[in-house]
Motif scaffolding. Structure first.
Motif, PDB file in Angstrom:
ATOM      1  N   SER A 180     -46.031   3.211  57.731  1.00 13.95           N
ATOM      2  CA  SER A 180     -46.195   2.892  56.640  1.00 13.95           C
ATOM      3  C   SER A 180     -47.569   2.596  55.614  1.00 13.95           C
ATOM      4  CB  SER A 180     -44.912   1.702  55.996  1.00 13.95           C
ATOM      5  OG  SER A 180     -45.460   0.560  56.803  1.00 13.95           O
ATOM      6  N   GLY A 181     -48.252   2.168  56.464  1.00 15.89           N
ATOM      7  CA  GLY A 181     -49.509   1.869  56.103  1.00 15.89           C
ATOM      8  C   GLY A 181     -50.310   3.206  55.628  1.00 15.89           C
ATOM      9  N   ALA A 220     -50.524   8.381  49.756  1.00 10.41           N
ATOM     10  CA  ALA A 220     -49.991   8.630  48.604  1.00 10.41           C
ATOM     11  C   ALA A 220     -50.937   8.218  47.601  1.00 10.41           C
ATOM     12  CB  ALA A 220     -48.756   7.942  48.577  1.00 10.41           C
ATOM     13  N   ALA A 221     -51.544   7.097  47.627  1.00  9.80           N
ATOM     14  CA  ALA A 221     -52.587   6.611  47.124  1.00  9.80           C
ATOM     15  C   ALA A 221     -53.910   7.390  46.491  1.00  9.80           C
ATOM     16  CB  ALA A 221     -53.072   4.970  47.033  1.00  9.80           C
ATOM     17  N   GLY A 222     -54.413   7.969  47.893  1.00  4.69           N
ATOM     18  CA  GLY A 222     -55.489   8.879  47.908  1.00  4.69           C
ATOM     19  C   GLY A 222     -55.357  10.231  47.068  1.00  4.69           C
ATOM     20  N   ALA A 223     -53.979  10.647  47.256  1.00  5.26           N
ATOM     21  CA  ALA A 223     -53.748  11.952  46.718  1.00  5.26           C
ATOM     22  C   ALA A 223     -53.633  11.777  45.266  1.00  5.26           C
ATOM     23  CB  ALA A 223     -52.427  12.330  47.353  1.00  5.26           C
ATOM     24  N   LEU A 257     -57.370   3.706  51.132  1.00  8.69           N
ATOM     25  CA  LEU A 257     -57.260   3.085  52.278  1.00  8.69           C
ATOM     26  C   LEU A 257     -56.864   1.356  51.703  1.00  8.69           C
ATOM     27  CD1 LEU A 257     -60.295   4.348  54.151  1.00  8.69           C
ATOM     28  CD2 LEU A 257     -57.859   4.941  54.544  1.00  8.69           C
ATOM     29  N   LEU A 258     -57.359   1.208  50.522  1.00  8.71           N
ATOM     30  CA  LEU A 258     -56.905  -0.322  50.195  1.00  8.71           C
ATOM     31  C   LEU A 258     -55.464  -0.336  50.071  1.00  8.71           C
ATOM     32  CD1 LEU A 258     -59.781  -0.698  47.318  1.00  8.71           C
ATOM     33  CD2 LEU A 258     -59.564  -1.567  49.622  1.00  8.71           C
ATOM     34  N   ALA A 259     -54.686   0.517  49.755  1.00 12.37           N
ATOM     35  CA  ALA A 259     -53.064   0.527  49.856  1.00 12.37           C
ATOM     36  C   ALA A 259     -52.866   0.027  51.256  1.00 12.37           C
ATOM     37  CB  ALA A 259     -52.633   1.631  49.035  1.00 12.37           C
TER      38      ALA A 259
END
Length: 258
Positions: free
Chosen positions: A202-203, A209-212, A235-237
């Motif tokens: 999940s990470g 998703a955040a990077g996209a 990556l922070l997400a």
């Protein structure tokens, strides 16, 4: 007196990761097939790069030497694009360095899988790519990770450089390389490699998703290559997972009852 534990430690001492050996048998079933598919995709893109560089007016030796020394597909494509468009070598080198700076993060993640000697680390650092990082991070054991890095890394280096040479010699014989859809082969293979991690982690899904989203929003506003670097902020997400509830402190009454 012979220790009864000595025999039990033998597999660990003779493991490929501890002896410095890399063996095909250390790769899990199916991984070598996946690596070979990436070699094939890499060769297709390498032919395209060599042909584009020469068709753009560069001498044959330029893409060949660049592939040996730089060995970074996206950085090489951007540098050749700038050179063939009339840009100077400083601008081409700066753009390539900017695009390839993402491998610094990969190097930190793969440092322990390259080997312990300085020679292994220096050579291994030159072989760090998106593909080798994907194969290594997909493995669990230390021996499997090391085998995945060196087998995929050396094979990719050979496949890329040979295919660039073939494409450069072919020159403009291929015509318009965009009509063959060669640029879509490489991203498709990379996507196939990361799909298992996205399904199970999940990470990784949150980070992807955040990077996209970051890359898509930044692409119309920033020069090529910069959105890819900004996407690393995704990556922070991965670190913002669901918090586990803290156990409640036991009250005096509950301690007395126990």
């Amino acid at each position: 007196m012979r220790s009864p534990h000595r025999t039990d430690d033998l597999p660990e001492r003779t493991d490929g990761a501890s002896t410095g050996l890399v063996r095909l048998s250390d790769l899990p079933p199916g991984v070598l097939r996946d690596i070979a598919l990436v070699w094939l995709a890499d060769a297709v893109v390498g032919i395209s790069f060599g042909a584009i560089a020469v068709a753009g007016g560069l001498p044959v030796w330029v893409p060949v030497v660049m592939s040996l020394l730089v060995y970074a597909g996206s950085a090489q494509f951007s540098a050749v694009g700038i050179l063939t468009a009339g840009g100077g070598p400083v601008a081409a080198a700066a753009t390539g360095l900017l695009l390839n700076s993402r491998t610094a993060a990969f190097s930190l993640a793969l440092a322990n899988d390259l080997g312990r000697s300085w020679a292994a680390r220096l050579i291994g650092a030159h072989l760090v790519t998106d593909e080798t990082a994907a194969f290594v991070l997909a493995q669990k054991g230390r021996a499997q990770r090391k085998a995945a890095f060196w087998i995929s890394g050396v094979g990719l280096f050979v496949a890329w450089n040979l295919s660039v040479l073939v494409g450069a010699v072919a020159g403009s014989a291929l015509g318009d390389t965009d009509r063959f859809g060669l640029d879509a082969a490489f991203p498709a293979v990379l996507l196939a490699l990361v799909l298992p991690a996205l399904r199970s982690d999940s990470g990784a899904r949150r980070a992807s998703a955040a990077g996209a989203v970051i890359a898509v929003l930044a692409s119309p506003l920033l020069p090529a290559g910069v959105p890819v670097l900004l996407a690393l902020l995704g990556l922070l997400a991965a670190r913002r997972g669901p918090r586990r509830p803290r156990p409640r402190p036991r009250t005096t009454a509950s301690r007395s009852a126990s």
